[in-house]
Design a protein around this motif. Structure first.
Motif, PDB file in Angstrom:
ATOM      1  N   ASP A  66       2.332  -0.758  -0.056  1.00 34.17           N
ATOM      2  CA  ASP A  66       1.163  -0.397  -0.486  1.00 34.17           C
ATOM      3  C   ASP A  66       1.008  -1.970  -1.496  1.00 34.17           C
ATOM      4  O   ASP A  66       1.718  -2.714  -1.414  1.00 34.17           O
ATOM      5  N   ASP A  71      -3.218   1.936  -5.350  1.00 30.50           N
ATOM      6  CA  ASP A  71      -3.487   2.105  -4.118  1.00 30.50           C
ATOM      7  C   ASP A  71      -2.651   3.143  -3.501  1.00 30.50           C
ATOM      8  O   ASP A  71      -3.264   3.725  -2.734  1.00 30.50           O
ATOM      9  N   ILE A 163      -8.322  -0.449  -7.691  1.00 28.72           N
ATOM     10  CA  ILE A 163      -7.032  -1.098  -7.209  1.00 28.72           C
ATOM     11  C   ILE A 163      -7.003  -2.573  -7.903  1.00 28.72           C
ATOM     12  O   ILE A 163      -5.911  -3.364  -7.811  1.00 28.72           O
TER      13      ILE A 163
END
Length: 325
Positions: A66, A71, A163
């Motif tokens: 990831d 995320d 993010i």
């Protein structure tokens, strides 16, 4: 009446020593209508072996690389189906009746968010987080992530985790919720246990700076932007002071070359940070001095606050002793 479903999401990367306790705290809840989702970031330390041992009891497991913790949390959100959403990190664990208490509060109060207390665990030391009034939300986290449960509609209305932020995206999301005046209920009970030493603890300065950035991002939507701006300035000054204290400790160590003594003048918050930096660098502090008479004789960490005259008297005694010897 249909029982509310709860999605609990755990994101994990290389937490083989702690993940089992987290998993069991969810599986052993007194409330049964739980969808448990684990999002693993392609761990390589045996974490997946532990997860697979309970796979038949876990609703969904994702294991793939990831782009960071937020995320991974967004991935969990995408596959969640519960009426209520909660996140429990791989170092933390729930009290066994936490979810039952939360669901009961949702059902009896028609609320959007329910939160409770968090017990911080630092080795053998345990302490409950201080209660912080919700109106302080504009400048700091007032709801601890492991002990906060959110109605699905809040995510549907106001989005998921940003993010671009590395340590404070949960604070950013909570502020997005808060600025739309949701119905929030507080449970005065420990819902979750939080093991210190995680990413935000290890990166305290970066976390503090990101929190300030988030506060600035949302400041104009607060009821009193000028007051929030004032509090942000104070917080920024404290962060800078802490950074300067650490830097100063390094340079003083270099100047003293490992052999020397000094005194600290000023026994307020800044002085305490300087003293801490000196102690970390194994520098002896002979005196803590302040010109404020009200502070004289009061404890200041492991010493007492002295008057400026005391330095002169001490120096005179030292010189006299050297002459006699």
């Amino acid at each position: 009446m249909k029982c509310k479903s709860v999605s609990v999401i755990t994101v994990v990367y290389n937490a083989v020593d702690t993940i089992e306790k987290t998993i069991l705290s969810v599986l052993n809840q007194s409330y049964s209508n739980i969808q448990y989702i684990i999002v693993d970031g392609a761990s390589n330390d045996g974490t997946m072996d532990v997860i697979n041992a309970y796979k038949n009891k876990i609703s969904k497991v994702i294991s793939e690389p990831d782009n960071g913790i937020y995320d991974a949390m967004n991935k969990g959100l995408l596959v969640s189906e519960g009426d209520i959403i909660a996140f429990l990190n791989a170092d933390d664990w729930y009290d066994e009746i936490a979810v039952e208490q939360v669901v009961s509060t949702f059902e009896h109060n028609d609320c959007d968010i329910v939160y409770g207390n968090t017990m911080f665990c630092d080795g053998d030391n345990h302490f409950i987080n201080d209660f912080i009034p919700l109106e302080k939300m504009w400048t700091q986290m007032t709801m601890m992530h492991p002990s906060t449960f959110v109605s699905r509609k809040m995510f549907d209305l106001y989005g998921n985790y940003d993010i671009r932020l590395k340590l404070s995206s949960d604070y950013d999301l909570f502020l997005r919720f808060y600025e739309h005046t949701p119905k929030i209920s507080y449970i005065n009970a420990v819902l979750a246990y939080f093991r210190t030493g995680g990413r935000s603890f290890k990166n305290n300065s970066l976390s503090a700076i990101e929190t300030i950035q988030v506060s600035i991002r949302h400041m104009d939507l607060s009821p009193n932007p000028d007051l929030v701006k004032k509090e942000i300035k104070k917080k920024l000054f404290r962060v800078l002071c802490e950074y300067e204290a650490k830097t100063l400790g390094y340079y003083i160590t270099e100047l003293l070359d490992g052999d020397g003594h000094l005194s600290i003048w000023g026994c307020g918050w800044y002085g305490s940070r300087i003293l801490h930096a000196m102690q970390q660098n194994h520098i002896t502090v002979d005196f803590s001095v302040d010109s404020d008479k009200e502070k004289w004789g009061n404890p200041f960490y492991t010493r007492f606050v002295n008057s400026p005259d005391e330095i002169s008297r001490s120096e005179e005694r030292r010189v006299g002793k050297e002459r006699r010897s």
